[in-house]
Design a protein around this motif. Structure first.
Motif, PDB file in Angstrom:
ATOM      1  N   UNK A   1     -10.413  20.766  -2.585  1.00 44.64           N
ATOM      2  CA  UNK A   1      -9.725  20.312  -0.949  1.00 44.64           C
ATOM      3  C   UNK A   1      -8.954  19.496  -1.174  1.00 44.64           C
ATOM      4  N   UNK A   2      -7.276  19.254  -0.580  1.00 41.97           N
ATOM      5  CA  UNK A   2      -5.922  18.392  -0.895  1.00 41.97           C
ATOM      6  C   UNK A   2      -6.918  16.672  -0.520  1.00 41.97           C
ATOM      7  N   UNK A   3      -6.371  15.951  -1.103  1.00 38.15           N
ATOM      8  CA  UNK A   3      -7.347  14.842  -1.509  1.00 38.15           C
ATOM      9  C   UNK A   3      -6.296  13.178  -0.880  1.00 38.15           C
ATOM     10  N   UNK A   4      -6.728  12.664  -0.533  1.00 38.13           N
ATOM     11  CA  UNK A   4      -5.235  11.495  -0.831  1.00 38.13           C
ATOM     12  C   UNK A   4      -6.097  10.652  -0.416  1.00 38.13           C
ATOM     13  N   UNK A   5      -5.147   9.046  -1.133  1.00 40.02           N
ATOM     14  CA  UNK A   5      -5.940   7.671  -2.108  1.00 40.02           C
ATOM     15  C   UNK A   5      -4.526   6.581  -1.794  1.00 40.02           C
ATOM     16  N   UNK A   6      -5.263   5.620  -1.486  1.00 38.91           N
ATOM     17  CA  UNK A   6      -4.235   4.788  -1.258  1.00 38.91           C
ATOM     18  C   UNK A   6      -3.659   3.683  -2.464  1.00 38.91           C
ATOM     19  N   UNK A   7      -2.963   3.404  -3.015  1.00 42.58           N
ATOM     20  CA  UNK A   7      -3.044   2.352  -4.020  1.00 42.58           C
ATOM     21  C   UNK A   7      -2.207   1.330  -4.221  1.00 42.58           C
ATOM     22  N   UNK A   8      -2.236   0.436  -4.744  1.00 46.15           N
ATOM     23  CA  UNK A   8      -1.826  -0.780  -4.903  1.00 46.15           C
ATOM     24  C   UNK A   8      -0.453  -1.078  -5.554  1.00 46.15           C
TER      25      UNK A   8
ATOM     26  N   UNK B   1       0.740  -1.366  -0.362  1.00 47.22           N
ATOM     27  CA  UNK B   1      -0.222   0.002   0.132  1.00 47.22           C
ATOM     28  C   UNK B   1       0.701   1.703  -0.344  1.00 47.22           C
ATOM     29  N   UNK B   2      -0.028   2.001  -1.108  1.00 47.30           N
ATOM     30  CA  UNK B   2       1.031   3.855  -0.758  1.00 47.30           C
ATOM     31  C   UNK B   2       0.370   4.517  -1.043  1.00 47.30           C
ATOM     32  N   UNK B   3       0.837   6.388  -0.409  1.00 45.63           N
ATOM     33  CA  UNK B   3      -0.278   7.073  -0.473  1.00 45.63           C
ATOM     34  C   UNK B   3      -0.372   7.856  -1.721  1.00 45.63           C
ATOM     35  N   UNK B   4      -1.361   8.478  -1.839  1.00 41.25           N
ATOM     36  CA  UNK B   4      -1.031   9.168  -3.174  1.00 41.25           C
ATOM     37  C   UNK B   4      -2.020  11.053  -2.250  1.00 41.25           C
ATOM     38  N   UNK B   5      -1.282  12.061  -3.645  1.00 35.28           N
ATOM     39  CA  UNK B   5      -1.834  13.304  -2.929  1.00 35.28           C
ATOM     40  C   UNK B   5      -2.753  13.633  -4.030  1.00 35.28           C
ATOM     41  N   UNK B   6      -3.368  14.874  -4.119  1.00 37.48           N
ATOM     42  CA  UNK B   6      -2.822  16.045  -4.997  1.00 37.48           C
ATOM     43  C   UNK B   6      -4.736  17.110  -5.346  1.00 37.48           C
TER      44      UNK B   6
ATOM     45  N   UNK C   1     -10.996   1.733  -4.743  1.00 38.72           N
ATOM     46  CA  UNK C   1     -11.471   2.775  -5.524  1.00 38.72           C
ATOM     47  C   UNK C   1     -11.052   4.189  -5.506  1.00 38.72           C
ATOM     48  N   UNK C   2     -10.280   3.976  -5.014  1.00 38.54           N
ATOM     49  CA  UNK C   2      -8.892   5.439  -4.360  1.00 38.54           C
ATOM     50  C   UNK C   2      -7.744   5.190  -5.528  1.00 38.54           C
ATOM     51  N   UNK C   3      -7.853   6.490  -6.132  1.00 38.61           N
ATOM     52  CA  UNK C   3      -6.407   6.587  -7.145  1.00 38.61           C
ATOM     53  C   UNK C   3      -6.246   7.752  -7.806  1.00 38.61           C
ATOM     54  N   UNK C   4      -4.671   7.957  -7.718  1.00 41.12           N
ATOM     55  CA  UNK C   4      -4.612   9.485  -8.563  1.00 41.12           C
ATOM     56  C   UNK C   4      -5.201   9.706 -10.057  1.00 41.12           C
ATOM     57  N   UNK C   5      -5.220  10.861 -10.329  1.00 40.27           N
ATOM     58  CA  UNK C   5      -6.346  11.165 -12.054  1.00 40.27           C
ATOM     59  C   UNK C   5      -5.227  11.937 -12.068  1.00 40.27           C
ATOM     60  N   UNK C   6      -6.028  12.170 -13.496  1.00 45.67           N
ATOM     61  CA  UNK C   6      -5.507  13.513 -14.444  1.00 45.67           C
ATOM     62  C   UNK C   6      -5.257  14.927 -13.114  1.00 45.67           C
ATOM     63  N   UNK C   7      -4.517  15.851 -13.387  1.00 51.03           N
ATOM     64  CA  UNK C   7      -3.832  16.977 -12.100  1.00 51.03           C
ATOM     65  C   UNK C   7      -3.150  17.091 -11.178  1.00 51.03           C
ATOM     66  N   UNK C   8      -2.785  15.417 -10.784  1.00 54.39           N
ATOM     67  CA  UNK C   8      -2.394  15.400  -9.588  1.00 54.39           C
ATOM     68  C   UNK C   8      -0.854  14.750 -10.160  1.00 54.39           C
ATOM     69  N   UNK C   9      -0.482  14.802 -11.586  1.00 59.13           N
ATOM     70  CA  UNK C   9       1.048  14.654 -11.820  1.00 59.13           C
ATOM     71  C   UNK C   9       2.030  15.768 -11.063  1.00 59.13           C
ATOM     72  N   UNK C  10       2.809  15.183 -10.420  1.00 60.28           N
ATOM     73  CA  UNK C  10       4.154  15.734  -9.669  1.00 60.28           C
ATOM     74  C   UNK C  10       4.053  16.319  -8.619  1.00 60.28           C
ATOM     75  N   UNK C  11       2.480  15.347  -7.446  1.00 59.96           N
ATOM     76  CA  UNK C  11       1.951  14.461  -6.455  1.00 59.96           C
ATOM     77  C   UNK C  11       3.291  13.786  -5.375  1.00 59.96           C
TER      78      UNK C  11
END
Length: 224
Positions: free
Chosen positions: A116-123, A97-102, A152-162
């Motif tokens: 607002x700043x969002x966070x999600x967990x990816x595998x 598990x890893x956390x992504x933010x953006x 159901x959590x993930x990074x998406x367009x606009x999170x790049x560089x985070x």
């Protein structure tokens, strides 16, 4: 790749600034605004074409130490702890598990960024599986981390560089292991998302070249 936006390329004097301590990026009263004094893309980055596979998709932005303007700061502004453990030492187990933010899009159907700043967990995938996906067998091998969606959590367009962060387990503090590079259609596609791995030697050599020597020594001191 996110050094380009609708008003042009991010560079010294381009008019771009960086705000620290922001929760809602659309609220211009939030955060301290810093002038950009240096921009350092990785020299091996070739562009965003699929044939180039977004290798070395990472850049450093240097900020003026004193804010140009001050606003309401949400939370505490502090440096993140950077991973320094070599790729061969910090093995990534399947489904780590890893956390992504953006502030990127929260779904494929939405065109607006998050308020607002969002966070999600990816595998995260293990190195072998990620290499089979990237087909990087030259110096680019192990230069990226691959991940699929997690619950159901993930990074998406606009999170790049985070940030891509390891936390929990035996880690005392969150650890920056990667930088968001490409999204797996917001977690709904079959192609894993990719994150530039900060401990690949070609990335470390570049960081050592541009970070102040005292900062680089602190980052790499024993026990970090």
């Amino acid at each position: 790749h996110c050094l380009e936006d609708s008003i042009g390329r991010v560079r010294v004097g381009s008019g771009h600034t960086v705000r620290l301590g922001v929760q809602n990026p659309l609220d211009e009263t939030q955060g301290n605004t810093h002038v950009i004094t240096g921009v350092y893309p990785h020299p091996a980055f070739l562009g965003t074409a699929r044939s180039k596979a977004l290798a070395w998709d990472i850049a450093l932005i240097k900020l003026a130490p004193k804010p140009k303007t001050r606003g309401t700061v949400r939370g505490t502004i502090a440096p993140v702890r950077l991973d320094t453990m070599p790729v061969d030492v910090r093995e990534i187990a399947p489904n780590t598990p890893a956390t992504v933010l953006g502030w990127g899009r929260t779904s494929l159907s939405s065109r607006s960024i998050a308020k607002s700043l969002m966070r999600g967990q990816v595998s995260l995938q293990d190195r072998k599986t990620c290499t089979e996906e990237t087909r990087f067998t030259d110096i680019r091998r192990d230069s990226v981390l691959c991940a699929s969606e997690g619950r159901g959590q993930h990074n998406c367009d606009g999170d790049s560089g985070g940030p891509t962060v390891l936390d929990g387990g035996s880690l005392r503090t969150p650890l920056l292991i990667g930088v968001i590079s490409s999204a797996n259609t917001c977690g709904e596609g079959d192609t894993p998302s990719r994150f530039v791995r900060v401990t690949h030697q070609a990335v470390r050599d570049w960081l050592a070249l541009h970070l102040p020597p005292a900062v680089w020594r602190t980052i790499n001191r024993s026990g970090r």
